[in-house]
Scaffold this motif. Structure first.
Motif, PDB file in Angstrom:
ATOM      1  N   THR A 234       4.438   0.559   3.682  1.00 64.82           N
ATOM      2  CA  THR A 234       3.964   1.729   4.422  1.00 64.82           C
ATOM      3  C   THR A 234       3.144   2.611   3.501  1.00 64.82           C
ATOM      4  O   THR A 234       3.373   2.643   2.275  1.00 64.82           O
ATOM      5  CB  THR A 234       5.131   2.519   5.024  1.00 64.82           C
ATOM      6  OG1 THR A 234       4.612   3.617   5.773  1.00 64.82           O
ATOM      7  CG2 THR A 234       6.062   3.055   3.951  1.00 64.82           C
ATOM      8  N   THR A 235       2.208   3.334   4.079  1.00 70.23           N
ATOM      9  CA  THR A 235       1.408   4.285   3.307  1.00 70.23           C
ATOM     10  C   THR A 235       2.109   5.638   3.173  1.00 70.23           C
ATOM     11  O   THR A 235       1.629   6.513   2.445  1.00 70.23           O
ATOM     12  CB  THR A 235       0.050   4.498   3.998  1.00 70.23           C
ATOM     13  OG1 THR A 235       0.263   4.973   5.329  1.00 70.23           O
ATOM     14  CG2 THR A 235      -0.741   3.202   4.048  1.00 70.23           C
TER      15      THR A 235
ATOM     16  N   VAL B 137       0.644   1.466  -1.356  1.00 68.92           N
ATOM     17  CA  VAL B 137       1.622   1.378  -0.277  1.00 68.92           C
ATOM     18  C   VAL B 137       3.011   1.253  -0.901  1.00 68.92           C
ATOM     19  O   VAL B 137       3.184   0.690  -1.991  1.00 68.92           O
ATOM     20  CB  VAL B 137       1.343   0.173   0.654  1.00 68.92           C
ATOM     21  CG1 VAL B 137       0.087   0.400   1.472  1.00 68.92           C
ATOM     22  CG2 VAL B 137       1.230  -1.128  -0.135  1.00 68.92           C
TER      23      VAL B 137
ATOM     24  N   THR C 254       2.018   1.336   8.733  1.00 64.49           N
ATOM     25  CA  THR C 254       3.217   0.542   8.447  1.00 64.49           C
ATOM     26  C   THR C 254       3.004  -0.905   8.875  1.00 64.49           C
ATOM     27  O   THR C 254       2.509  -1.166   9.983  1.00 64.49           O
ATOM     28  CB  THR C 254       4.440   1.128   9.169  1.00 64.49           C
ATOM     29  OG1 THR C 254       4.598   2.495   8.793  1.00 64.49           O
ATOM     30  CG2 THR C 254       5.703   0.357   8.816  1.00 64.49           C
TER      31      THR C 254
END
Length: 1469
Positions: A518-519, A600, A538
């Motif tokens: 996820t970022t 990420v 995500t």
């Protein structure tokens, strides 16, 4: 009361015998309009009784009887009793209908089964109940609450053609007394059928219990109270329902069901031995909006199929439980797999995205009947939508513990612990206590360095971080299944692998660990209950799919995470190119996503079963990344193949890194799958990583299929290198250097070379193996499950010795893997003489694989669609039969697959007159344990080396003993034409074993003793040996230059009257002695198949009687190569996938694969009255006839016997066999006739008016609307519309038009204006009768829309200007200031219709409001000698028309009166 019928009745009824006898006229041609009513209203207790006098067998259905409140004196009689409304109750078959809608599915005797002489009566009791009486016996109450004034109704429907009223009086007292006693007995016995935990005091109490029940809440308001139906007091009912309100399983259940847990749990006994007889039902009907939900407690991984759930109107007290609920043919709606079955037949194939067969232990399934009548199913609490719109009011819940499903438990909504266990694996709601503070967990900072990957301290509400940030867990994993999200403490670097080991699991929930990236920064993220709820930045792997922002992007990806165990590892890596890859136990699963941004964070969701996981950051525990050992740069490897290095290994065959867009390569290059398999069916071609060596087998195994598409895997070889191949949608689109097997067709460069190859890829199932081998001689062989299917094609052209294996994951086939058998084959396998004996490679007889009959010994299981038999227990009870009788000289041969050395004895083989279809249902516990004991019919067999007849020794030492057979040996039996039985061992004929063998015999085998499994390696003979001859490619059409020639038609006597349409779909109704078929409802289920096979040279014709323009598309037709007796009629003909040739629209299909386009007219445009026909010629070629005209060869290699089928689809609603076609004379004959006809008939040769205009042609209608927009006076046009002809592709093919004709004296060619539409112009009377015009030529003139009116006003073509280099200039020889009048014509509209002559104009269709472009021109008669033939003036170098050279394509005339306008031509684009 007088027992008479009312004088007013249905329109086909004739009354006699003082209005006591009614007869339906035309009983063979008509089946309805046979309604009669009693003359007077019924008195209470009077039974209006009729006797069935006559029945016919032409129809289905029979007498219907009931009552109505409608007065017959003013009644508008409907066609049948079920059409009566306004207070009518009708008993039809075994159902009761009120005002045409079913209120009771199973009631009384089936009226359709009554015979002549039987009596049936109807009665209104004094309590207002409807009773049916059959032969003096009361069938009980069918309905209640009837009004006092009713007339009896009798419908002489279907088979019933005559009845006589015999009485209308009360029943005998003794009979009525027995009925009342029986009702009271049934009423008092009902409480005894409640579950065991019912309070006895509640049943015995009357007054006190009633008061208690009233105070008990909703029990007094239940819809299940039987009070008023059986005389039980209200107190009894109320008290009983108070203690019996819970929904439980009924005590009466399937034979293998064991109930426990107070009838809340049902379990199927002997789950490893039996897969059915596990039906359970609820103890009471379901209330409106009441949830019936079960939890799957136990599954076994042995059978296919799993739990089925639904509702039924059948009362469990009265139901004879079937083996499986889908066998019930009435009152039942079941969810099976991902589809809905109503009364055992599929009504919705794809009801929801989730299949019951894929659910796991702990999953929940529920259903609810809404108050509106809609039935909904729920999976893990999620509503799957409406499964059935109208469900009867009284239904019971039913569960079928079928196949894998062994144990279930009812889940009650009021039980908190059960609700807590509900696992919503599809959509998880956010917890209401998001802001609740979590325990303060001490995290010691990492002293080894800040770069070490750890879990972040901000984690899910039910998660905790321990072990210095390396381990995450859900401390209360048995109480909660979600809120276990954890993230890495820092972003991942490029090519950095984040890998965790599953430390602990619980077996309480469904679903398991999920992993991704996820970022979102974990320090600022408000963590959701599950990471798939996050809608931005995500990427997660969940199960065996990949989701991006909560949406599935890969449906079938990698190993299923839900099946991992403690100790397994999962990992994720973002590579430098932005691609995302996952690992399972160190194995790369391939690319899951692309364009993933940098920085990420890794995410782990401890969901469901996953309770604890630990980060593995020691590199020794990780595998090398895929690019470390792959061939070439990473950017070229979207499939992430594993290393193919190590050429010294025994098998280095893999799938290449280049593949189709929907294909994914996993498992180190050994496995290929098609992603998004339920939404994509093609673009999934995979190819071998290197070329095949001579004699090297490339073999794959089918691992997964989906039942959604038609067609399946295609396999072959190509000489195109993978890096030079532009991957098409399907490999059969390649038109060079490619050889493929598709279904049963061998295709080279996209064209079919051969049909009916020895195997059918479309029939293969999961677990089947397909291999390809190119021999040293250049022959291509296919292997199915290790068995050589013979030479598919040979003599590959020189220079194409290097070939790659190709697999097309098409249609139903989703995933395959390369087997360990791939590699060099034994010489014995490549050039085995034994194989040629037992299964000829160059077989002179086409065939299809033999099958084993479904009736067999009780210890036998059939696999591979009846091609393999396995004995699963004991040493005996292993008898199997061939599915059909053997023909003369037909070899039935099997190969031994498995032996068990713990037993003695061996295989028995022979012939028997015992017909397996006459045996009871399988498994046959009553069948003899071994073949020597089978003596009910005459049986000849070989036992060891002895030949026996009915167990009696006939001959000793016949051949080598069968006791010596082992794995790989083959044994066969043949009944020769001289009535002898021959045994074959490894392809060698052992000679005659027995004589005087009967003709109608089946092959019989006994898997006895050591022999535990065999598979069939032989194929069946075709009856017509001519079917393999090469078809003739000669044309039957007449030469244009031979006016007097007439084509020879190879059509024998038409025996159309003997070809009845007895086999048909459910929406078909036959009449006219089975020669007329009509589709009576919907738009499909209209398939018809002839009862007799279509003989060679026999033309089968039928006429289109009725079309319904409300639908789109229309009929299709074709032939099938197997008997229709066992055909499972699909909804449309295009679903026929085995040995089927289909003509649909203007295309030809073989087994759902298109093999020819632009063939014949478009069948969707055939008007009413069109006569269509099919003929198979002596060369086994299929021909279509339209109005008697042969359209040429549609398909080749048609087997014999074959059966013709017609699909009344869409617009086509009725056809009649034996329709007469229009004239089928050759064009030459038409020319001679036209020489003496009037000019109207001579200009364009029109077929008879009844088949000429295509009344449904949309193109002609569009051209006509454009003509109306021109506002030309009607006086210019011929009033007779039959001379208006459309020359679109469908219309001219329907008429059988040739492209060119001759006309005039001397004759001169002209072309028909294909693509245009002609509107006939009015011809002046003096021209019409002039014989001179019959000698004129035909030509065309293109013009502009603006010049139309002026040309028509002058009744002749107006002079134009000479064209030079696309510009208009005066004639060079004309005098100054004066133009020589000249008109340009052409014998073809390909020239006159060019845009420079006929400019395009744009218009808007007034009907569709779409914009089109249109051109106009004229068809004219030209006087010979009045024009000059010259070259085209447009400087075109390419030929404009193949018949006319460019030097003679333009005619110029200067003579006024030398032309006559005959037709206005319009073309619309």
């Amino acid at each position: 009361m007088a027992a008479e019928l009312h004088p007013r009745s249905g329109k086909l009824i004739g009354l006699s015998n003082s209005n006591r006898t009614a007869r339906r006229n035309q009983p063979v041609q008509e089946f309805n309009h046979g309604l009669v009513l009693s003359k007077e209203p019924l008195r209470d207790r009077d039974v209006f009784t009729v006797r069935i006098d006559k029945k016919v067998n032409s129809w289905s259905g029979s007498i219907e009887i009931g009552v109505t409140a409608l007065d017959p004196a003013g009644l508008d009689f409907p066609s049948s009793a079920t059409g009566l409304k306004g207070g009518s109750w009708i008993v039809s078959g075994c159902s009761v209908l009120r005002d045409g809608r079913s209120v009771l599915e199973e009631y009384g005797r089936d009226l359709d089964q009554l015979a002549e002489g039987d009596r049936v009566g109807i009665q209104r009791s004094s309590r207002g109940e409807l009773h049916l009486w059959v032969n003096g016996q009361d069938c009980g109450a069918a309905a209640s609450g009837l009004p006092p004034k009713l007339w009896a109704v009798v419908d002489l429907y279907g088979k019933c053609t005559q009845v006589t009223v015999v009485s209308c009086e009360p029943p005998p007292p003794s009979t009525e007394k027995e009925t009342i006693e029986r009702e009271l007995s049934c009423s008092h016995s009902r409480p005894d059928k409640f579950p065991n935990n019912l309070d006895d005091s509640g049943i015995g109490t009357t007054g006190g219990s009633g008061g208690g029940g009233g105070a008990g809440g909703d029990s007094g308001n239940t819809n299940n109270s039987p009070a008023g139906n059986g005389g039980v007091g209200p107190g009894v009912v109320t008290g009983g329902m108070t203690t019996n309100d819970a929904l439980l399983f009924h005590e009466k259940c399937g034979t293998l069901i064991k109930l426990s847990n107070n009838n809340k749990t049902a379990e199927r006994r002997r789950p490893l031995d039996e897969f059915n007889n596990g039906v359970v039902m609820t103890n009471r009907p379901l209330r409106h909006n009441e949830m019936f939900e079960i939890r799957i407690d136990k599954l076994v991984d042995k059978w296919s199929g799993s739990i089925e759930i639904g509702v039924t109107t059948h009362n469990p007290n009265n139901l004879d439980y079937p083996a499986t609920m889908t066998n019930l043919r009435s009152g039942t709606i079941m969810m099976s797999g991902c589809g809905i079955l109503t009364n055992g037949k599929g009504t919705r194939r794809e009801y929801c995205e989730f299949s019951l067969d894929e659910l796991q232990e702990g999953d929940h399934i529920g259903l609810m009947r809404k108050a509106s009548g809609a039935l909904h199913f729920y999976i893990n609490g999620i509503d799957q939508g409406v499964a059935a719109a109208q469900t009867p009011g009284v239904v019971y819940g039913v569960v079928d513990l079928y196949g894998m499903a062994v144990k279930v438990t009812i889940v009650h909504n009021h039980n908190h612990s059960d609700r807590l266990r509900r696992n919503n694996a599809i959509m998880r709601a956010l917890s209401p206590d998001v802001g609740r503070p979590r325990p303060s967990l001490s995290l010691t900072p990492d002293t080894e360095g800040p770069d070490r990957l750890l879990f972040h301290t901000n984690c899910g509400q039910k998660a905790a971080i321990i072990s210095d940030g390396r381990t995450a867990l859900r401390p209360h994993a048995t109480d909660d299944f979600n809120h276990g999200v954890v993230l890495s403490s820092r972003p991942l670097r490029s090519n950095e692998v984040f890998q965790v080991r599953i430390d602990k699991m619980v077996d309480k929930w469904a679903g398991s660990i999920e992993i991704g990236v996820t970022t979102h920064n974990p320090a600022y993220l408000q963590l959701p209950s599950t990471m798939t709820n996050l809608r931005s930045g995500t990427w997660m792997m969940t199960g065996n799919g990949v989701m991006h922002n909560g949406t599935t992007i890969l449906d079938e990806y990698g190993h299923n995470l839900d099946r991992l165990k403690a100790g397994d590892t999962v990992g994720v890596v973002r590579k430098e190119d932005g691609s995302l890859h996952f690992f399972v136990n160190g194995v790369a699963q391939g690319p899951a996503a692309w364009n993933v941004p940098p920085s990420v964070y890794a995410v782990v969701d401890l969901y469901g079963q996953a309770a604890q996981a630990t980060i593995m950051d020691d590199m020794v525990d990780l595998p090398p990344l895929p690019e470390d050992s792959s061939e070439g740069p990473t950017a070229m490897s979207p499939g992430s193949p594993c290393s193919v290095g190590g050429a010294s290994t025994t098998n280095d065959l893999r799938f290449h890194q280049l593949h189709g867009t929907n294909a994914v390569i996993t498992n180190g290059g050994r496995t290929a799958l098609r992603q998004n398999c339920r939404s994509e069916f093609n673009d999934a071609i995979v190819i071998s990583n290197r070329c095949l060596r001579d004699g090297e087998l490339f073999e794959i195994i089918i691992q997964k299929m989906v039942d959604r598409w038609s067609g399946s895997i295609e396999a072959g070889v190509t000489a195109i290198r993978p890096d030079e191949l532009e991957f098409p949608n399907t490999m059969t689109d390649i038109d060079y250097d490619t050889w493929m097997l598709s279904g049963t067709a061998i295709m080279q460069d996209g064209n079919t070379m051969r049909n009916n190859y020895g195997c059918d890829l479309d029939s293969l199932t999961t677990g089947s193996r397909i291999g390809m081998m190119r021999s040293a001689s250049g022959d291509l062989h296919y292997y199915i499950n290790g068995v050589d299917q013979g030479v598919a094609c040979s003599g590959l052209p020189p220079g194409k010795r290097v070939v790659y294996a190709v697999i097309d994951l098409y249609g139903q086939c989703v995933q395959v893997s390369i087997t360990s058998s791939s590699g060099p084959l034994d010489n014995s396998l490549c050039t085995s003489n034994i194989t040629e004996k037992s299964f000829p490679i160059h077989s002179p007889v086409a065939g299809v694989a033999h099958r084993l009959h479904s009736k067999h010994g009780k210890n036998v299981v059939l696999l591979g669609e009846g091609c393999q038999a396995v004995r699963v227990g004991g040493y005996a009870h292993g008898i199997v039969f061939s599915v059909k009788e053997l023909k003369a000289d037909e070899l039935f041969e099997v190969k031994i697959d498995e032996v068990d050395e713990q037993w003695c004895g061996s295989l028995h083989i022979g012939l028997t007159t015992l017909a397996p279809p006459e045996l009871p249902s399988c498994p046959l516990s009553g069948l003899s344990p071994s073949l020597p004991q089978l003596r009910t019919k005459v049986t000849w067999l070989l036992c060891g080396s002895e030949v026996r007849r009915n167990g009696v020794l006939q001959r000793q030492n016949y051949c080598c003993s069968l006791d010596r057979l082992t794995v790989g040996n083959r044994v066969g039996v043949k009944r020769c034409s001289d009535d002898t039985m021959h045994i074959f061992i490894d392809g060698e004929d052992m000679g005659p074993a027995a004589t005087a063998v009967a003709k109608n015999v089946y092959a019989v085998l006994d898997l006895y003793g050591r022999i535990t499994a065999v598979s069939i390696v032989s194929s069946s003979l075709m009856e017509d040996m001519e079917s393999i001859k090469a078809p003739s490619l000669s044309s039957d059409s007449c030469s244009e230059g031979e006016e007097d020639s007439t084509p020879v038609r190879e059509v024998g006597t038409r025996h159309v009257t003997s070809c009845h349409l007895q086999n048909h779909g459910k929406n078909i109704q036959l009449s006219n002695q089975n020669l007329t078929a009509a589709r009576v409802s919907s738009y499909n289920q209209g398939l018809l198949v002839t009862a007799q096979p279509l003989a060679r040279q026999q033309l089968f014709q039928f006429q289109i009687d009725r079309l319904n323009p409300s639908w789109t598309s229309s009929l299709s037709l074709g032939v099938i190569g197997h008997s229709p007796d066992r055909l499972n009629f699909p909804s449309t003909a295009c679903c026929l996938k085995r040995s089927a040739w289909l003509l649909q629209r203007d295309s030809v299909f073989h087994n759902s694969l298109k093999i020819c386009e632009n063939y014949g007219p478009n069948l969707d445009t055939c008007p009413e009255g069109t006569v269509l026909g099919l003929l198979v010629d002596a060369n086994s070629c299929l021909h279509l006839y339209v109005n008697g005209m042969d359209q040429g060869v549609a398909a080749q290699d048609i087997p014999s016997p074959c059966y013709l089928f017609i699909d009344l689809y869409g617009q086509c609603e009725q056809v009649t066999v034996g329709g007469e076609s229009g004239e089928t004379r050759c064009q030459g004959d038409m020319e001679k006739a036209d020489m003496v006809d009037g000019i109207k008939e001579s200009v364009c040769w029109t077929p008879p008016p009844e088949v000429n205009p295509n009344k449904t042609c949309e193109y002609q209608a569009l051209c006509s609307r454009f003509k109306d927009l021109l506002t030309l006076p009607d006086g210019y046009f011929n009033e007779d519309a039959k001379y208006n002809l459309c020359y679109c592709e469908s219309c001219h093919k329907l008429r059988g038009d040739e492209a060119y004709y001759k006309r005039g004296e001397p004759p001169r060619d002209y072309a028909l204006p294909f693509g245009w539409c002609r509107f006939a112009l009015r011809i002046k009377p003096h021209c019409e009768v002039s014989n001179a015009l019959k000698k004129w030529h035909i030509a065309y003139h293109g013009t502009s829309v603006g010049a139309l009116r002026r040309t028509l006003d002058h009744s002749q073509l107006l002079p134009g200007r000479r064209i030079t280099h696309s510009s208009y200039e005066p004639d060079e020889n004309s005098a100054p200031g004066r133009e020589v009048p000249r008109v340009r014509l052409s014998p073809t509209m390909r020239y006159s219709g060019m845009e420079i002559f006929a400019p395009k104009v744009q218009f808007q269709d007034p009907r569709s409001h779409r914009c089109h472009q249109a051109q106009v021109g004229f068809q004219v008669c030209v006087r010979p000698g009045s024009y000059k033939v010259g070259p085209q003036t447009l400087n075109h170098s390419e030929p404009l028309d193949p018949r006319f050279s460019n030097s003679e394509i333009e005619w110029i005339t200067k003579e006024q009166g030398g032309t006559l306008l005959y037709g206005l031509l319009i073309r619309v684009e």
